[in-house]
Enzyme design. Structure first.
Site, PDB file in Angstrom:
ATOM      1  CG  HIS A   1      42.839  50.969  44.699  1.00 63.85           C
ATOM      2  ND1 HIS A   1      41.766  50.886  45.567  1.00 63.85           N
ATOM      3  CD2 HIS A   1      43.703  49.995  45.075  1.00 63.85           C
ATOM      4  CE1 HIS A   1      41.989  49.905  46.433  1.00 63.85           C
ATOM      5  NE2 HIS A   1      43.154  49.353  46.152  1.00 63.85           N
TER       6      HIS A   1
ATOM      7  N   PRO B   1      48.748  45.699  44.568  1.00 65.47           N
ATOM      8  CG  PRO B   1      47.892  43.582  44.096  1.00 65.47           C
ATOM      9  CD  PRO B   1      48.551  44.391  45.190  1.00 65.47           C
ATOM     10  CB  CYS B   2      47.634  50.021  41.122  1.00 64.92           C
ATOM     11  SG  CYS B   2      48.101  49.504  39.461  1.00 64.92           S
ATOM     12  CD  GLN B   3      46.351  45.249  38.714  1.00 68.88           C
ATOM     13  OE1 GLN B   3      46.498  45.399  39.926  1.00 68.88           O
ATOM     14  NE2 GLN B   3      47.199  44.549  37.987  1.00 68.88           N
TER      15      GLN B   3
END
Length: 159
Positions: free
Chosen positions: A74, A70-72
């Site tokens: 960062h 998950p990128c959320q």
């Protein structure tokens, strides 16, 4: 060569792995729409729906574990809570890699991963992989380098 895919999405990394000669043996993806796409395109591959309960030891010795984790936590488009974000699942990735002990690991995330928590989060990612016995490298590519009309910088971690 075998491949286990975490946070599979609709299977972009898996398609590339297939083109490179890998056989994907397990996918972990919780989104129902993505699961539907994966079932249509990867009919023989089992899909697990929760990385937190996925047993990597069942795939011990696989050649590659990939994770577009998950990128959320960062992303510069969000609040950048990093390890303080409930969507931070890096610890689960490290756990699965430790259980599966693949020859290679490939991680993908947004460029903001490098600066999350003033670089400490990325340092944790690298340190976790080193502690598991891997040598770690990384690079950054933009979508435009693959012909897209936008940048969308992504970091790729290879261990």
């Amino acid at each position: 060569m075998t491949h286990v895919s975490l946070f599979t999405g609709i299977g972009g990394i898996d398609l590339a792995a297939h083109w490179a000669g890998f056989r994907t043996v397990a996918m972990v993806e919780r989104d129902p729409f993505c699961q539907q796409v994966l079932r249509a395109n990867f009919k023989e591959v089992p899909i697990f729906d929760d990385v937190r309960t996925f047993d990597g030891s069942r795939y011990r010795g696989t050649d590659l574990v990939s994770a577009g984790f998950p990128c959320q936590p960062h992303s510069v488009a969000g609040s950048r809570k990093a390890s303080g974000d409930e969507r931070d699942l890096w610890g689960e990735v490290a756990r699965v890699v430790g259980e599966a002990r693949p020859r290679w690991f490939l991680g993908e995330n947004v460029s903001g991963l490098l600066s999350s928590e003033s670089g400490r989060f990325f340092g944790r990612v690298v340190d976790d992989l080193v502690q598991l016995g891997y040598r770690v490298g990384w690079c950054m590519y933009g979508a435009s380098e693959a012909g897209a009309p936008h940048q969308r910088q992504r970091i790729f971690i290879v261990a």
